[in-house]
Design a protein around this motif. Structure first.
Motif, PDB file in Angstrom:
ATOM      1  N   UNK A 237       0.821  -1.222   0.000  1.00  0.00           N
ATOM      2  CA  UNK A 237       0.000   0.000   0.000  1.00  0.00           C
ATOM      3  C   UNK A 237       0.847   1.262   0.000  1.00  0.00           C
ATOM      4  N   UNK A 238       2.140   1.120   0.301  1.00  0.00           N
ATOM      5  CA  UNK A 238       2.988   2.291   0.545  1.00  0.00           C
ATOM      6  C   UNK A 238       3.868   2.608  -0.660  1.00  0.00           C
ATOM      7  N   UNK A 239       3.698   3.810  -1.255  1.00  0.00           N
ATOM      8  CA  UNK A 239       4.503   4.162  -2.428  1.00  0.00           C
ATOM      9  C   UNK A 239       6.004   3.980  -2.205  1.00  0.00           C
ATOM     10  N   UNK A 240       6.500   4.213  -1.009  1.00  0.00           N
ATOM     11  CA  UNK A 240       7.938   4.040  -0.778  1.00  0.00           C
ATOM     12  C   UNK A 240       8.317   2.576  -0.536  1.00  0.00           C
ATOM     13  N   UNK A 241       7.353   1.679  -0.650  1.00  0.00           N
ATOM     14  CA  UNK A 241       7.676   0.257  -0.752  1.00  0.00           C
ATOM     15  C   UNK A 241       7.895  -0.487   0.545  1.00  0.00           C
ATOM     16  N   UNK A 242       7.648   0.147   1.655  1.00  0.00           N
ATOM     17  CA  UNK A 242       7.780  -0.553   2.945  1.00  0.00           C
ATOM     18  C   UNK A 242       6.876   0.123   3.962  1.00  0.00           C
ATOM     19  N   UNK A 243       6.635  -0.572   5.069  1.00  0.00           N
ATOM     20  CA  UNK A 243       5.947   0.088   6.187  1.00  0.00           C
ATOM     21  C   UNK A 243       6.989   0.850   7.003  1.00  0.00           C
ATOM     22  N   UNK A 244       6.509   1.650   7.954  1.00  0.00           N
ATOM     23  CA  UNK A 244       7.419   2.459   8.750  1.00  0.00           C
ATOM     24  C   UNK A 244       8.049   1.668   9.878  1.00  0.00           C
ATOM     25  N   UNK A 245       9.193   2.158  10.310  1.00  0.00           N
ATOM     26  CA  UNK A 245       9.838   1.653  11.527  1.00  0.00           C
ATOM     27  C   UNK A 245       9.609   2.704  12.615  1.00  0.00           C
ATOM     28  N   UNK A 246       9.685   2.269  13.854  1.00  0.00           N
ATOM     29  CA  UNK A 246       9.505   3.223  14.961  1.00  0.00           C
ATOM     30  C   UNK A 246      10.512   4.374  14.852  1.00  0.00           C
ATOM     31  N   UNK A 247      11.704   4.059  14.354  1.00  0.00           N
ATOM     32  CA  UNK A 247      12.741   5.101  14.223  1.00  0.00           C
ATOM     33  C   UNK A 247      12.353   6.172  13.211  1.00  0.00           C
ATOM     34  N   UNK A 248      11.545   5.814  12.181  1.00  0.00           N
ATOM     35  CA  UNK A 248      11.088   6.824  11.215  1.00  0.00           C
ATOM     36  C   UNK A 248      10.247   7.883  11.934  1.00  0.00           C
ATOM     37  N   UNK A 249       9.395   7.428  12.819  1.00  0.00           N
ATOM     38  CA  UNK A 249       8.519   8.363  13.535  1.00  0.00           C
ATOM     39  C   UNK A 249       9.325   9.147  14.578  1.00  0.00           C
ATOM     40  N   UNK A 250      10.232   8.445  15.251  1.00  0.00           N
ATOM     41  CA  UNK A 250      11.062   9.110  16.268  1.00  0.00           C
ATOM     42  C   UNK A 250      11.866  10.257  15.657  1.00  0.00           C
ATOM     43  N   UNK A 251      12.349  10.060  14.428  1.00  0.00           N
ATOM     44  CA  UNK A 251      13.130  11.117  13.768  1.00  0.00           C
ATOM     45  C   UNK A 251      12.273  12.347  13.521  1.00  0.00           C
ATOM     46  N   UNK A 252      11.005  12.128  13.143  1.00  0.00           N
ATOM     47  CA  UNK A 252      10.095  13.255  12.894  1.00  0.00           C
ATOM     48  C   UNK A 252       9.742  13.964  14.206  1.00  0.00           C
ATOM     49  N   UNK A 253       9.531  13.178  15.255  1.00  0.00           N
ATOM     50  CA  UNK A 253       9.235  13.772  16.571  1.00  0.00           C
ATOM     51  C   UNK A 253      10.429  14.628  17.012  1.00  0.00           C
ATOM     52  N   UNK A 254      11.628  14.093  16.835  1.00  0.00           N
ATOM     53  CA  UNK A 254      12.829  14.823  17.268  1.00  0.00           C
ATOM     54  C   UNK A 254      12.971  16.122  16.491  1.00  0.00           C
ATOM     55  N   UNK A 255      12.698  16.075  15.190  1.00  0.00           N
ATOM     56  CA  UNK A 255      12.771  17.310  14.392  1.00  0.00           C
ATOM     57  C   UNK A 255      11.785  18.351  14.932  1.00  0.00           C
ATOM     58  N   UNK A 256      10.524  17.952  15.093  1.00  0.00           N
ATOM     59  CA  UNK A 256       9.511  18.918  15.530  1.00  0.00           C
ATOM     60  C   UNK A 256       9.795  19.445  16.934  1.00  0.00           C
ATOM     61  N   UNK A 257      10.442  18.625  17.751  1.00  0.00           N
ATOM     62  CA  UNK A 257      10.754  19.051  19.127  1.00  0.00           C
ATOM     63  C   UNK A 257      12.019  19.899  19.193  1.00  0.00           C
ATOM     64  N   UNK A 258      12.805  19.894  18.124  1.00  0.00           N
ATOM     65  CA  UNK A 258      14.112  20.558  18.169  1.00  0.00           C
ATOM     66  C   UNK A 258      13.994  22.039  17.818  1.00  0.00           C
TER      67      UNK A 258
END
Ligand SMILES: NC(=O)c1ccc[n+]([C@@H]2O[C@H](COP(=O)([O-])OP(=O)(O)OC[C@H]3O[C@@H](n4cnc5c(N)ncnc54)[C@H](O)[C@@H]3O)[C@@H](O)[C@H]2O)c1
Length: 285
Positions: A237-258
């Motif tokens: 279902x995912x155009x980028x060809x894989x499901x997400x890893x927890x680290x993908x979300x953690x990186x986005x959280x860290x960016x928004x919190x930084x």
């Protein structure tokens, strides 16, 4: 960091002239974006919250790992990287227990003078039938966990966040809040969480506090273990060809919190491998 008013009288509280300074176009090469910061991660024992705790600690934060599962949160804290003077702690916290949330924050306030980052990750879904079969109990439980839970932790955290000069809140919604995927109570709760986060952002901006939401697609955590084929069965279902890893979300959280996101507040950032890009396909527009 706060810019100090050079005209302030000795002993007087310095005026806050720039609560959200712009980042430099030549950023500090140090990757320690959270050096000296205190980050409270709610739901830090497993999955996305655990990856977020790991990421923030690896970038220098002291992490308060709060979770219903205190034993796992304590084990998580023991394995977190400690940079410099970082001082991690585990706290038992059930976000559905109003009194318990206040008690947990009293415990946090005894040990930490302020909170710089609140990442509210705790949440979840349960199997239930369609709208006609889903009773009040399921609705109330999912709204309580996924909407009132973050409302309670934000409310309890605000006094400690107001003591920071770089405070940021990040909530975890879901793509279910943005497109129709199913699971009405979960989708409604996660949509409510987006509305709450955006209204909160407007309300606390004058205090220099930012609030943003992340909306993940399918992320490979334990919640998919019981599902036939596991999370990976959804990869097509995912155009980028894989499901997400927890680290993908953690990186986005860290960016928004930084501080790199110093001028970003009230947004929802999908972290979804392109899931939301997909319309009805070629020939329909
Ligand atoms: N995994 C996914 O595919 C996915 C997709 C979109 C959004 N999300 C959201 O991401 C967040 C984390 O999901 P996950 O997949 O990492 O789940 P998970 O079950 O692996 O982790 C959730 C964590 O929250 C804690 N928790 C649960 N109820 C709690 C409560 N009442 N009080 C305090 N802590 C509690 C759990 O103990 C656990 O440590 C949730 O809000 C979920 O809705 C997950």
């Amino acid at each position: 960091m706060t810019t100090v008013d050079p005209h302030a009288q000795d002993g007087a509280e310095p005026a806050r002239t720039a609560p959200c300074p712009a980042p430099s176009v030549r950023p500090d090469p140090s990757p320690l974006r959270f050096h000296g910061a205190v980050a409270l991660v709610v739901g830090a024992a497993h999955g996305i919250g655990a990856a977020t705790a790991e990421r923030l600690a690896a970038e220098g934060a002291s992490v308060v790992a709060a979770d219903l599962d205190l034993e796992a949160a304590t084990a998580r804290v023991a394995s977190l990287p400690r940079i410099g003077e970082a001082d991690h702690a585990a706290v038992g916290l059930d976000v559905t227990d109003r009194g318990g949330v206040d008690e947990a924050f009293a415990e946090i306030a005894e040990r930490f003078a302020r909170i710089d980052v609140l990442a509210h990750v705790a949440g979840g879904n349960v199997d239930h039938g369609g709208p006609a079969q889903t009773g009040d109990e399921v609705w109330e439980g999912l709204l309580d966990l996924n909407l009132m839970g973050p409302v309670r932790t934000v409310r309890a955290a605000l006094p400690l966040l107001r003591r920071s000069d770089r405070a940021a809140i990040v909530t975890i919604s879901s793509v279910n809040a943005l497109v129709v995927i199913g699971g009405e109570p979960y989708a409604a709760a996660k949509s409510g969480l987006l509305a709450f986060t955006q209204n909160l952002a407007a309300h606390v901006a004058a205090d220099g506090i930012r609030a943003n939401a992340v909306a993940p697609g399918t992320v490979r955590t334990r919640v998919w273990h019981g599902v036939e084929g596991g999370a990976d069965s959804l990869a097509p279902l995912y155009p980028l060809g894989r499901v997400g890893e927890a680290a993908d979300v953690a990186a986005a959280v860290a960016f928004l919190a930084s501080d790199e996101a110093a001028w970003i507040t009230g947004v929802v950032l999908p972290v979804d491998g392109g899931l939301l890009l997909q319309g009805p396909g070629p020939g329909h527009g």
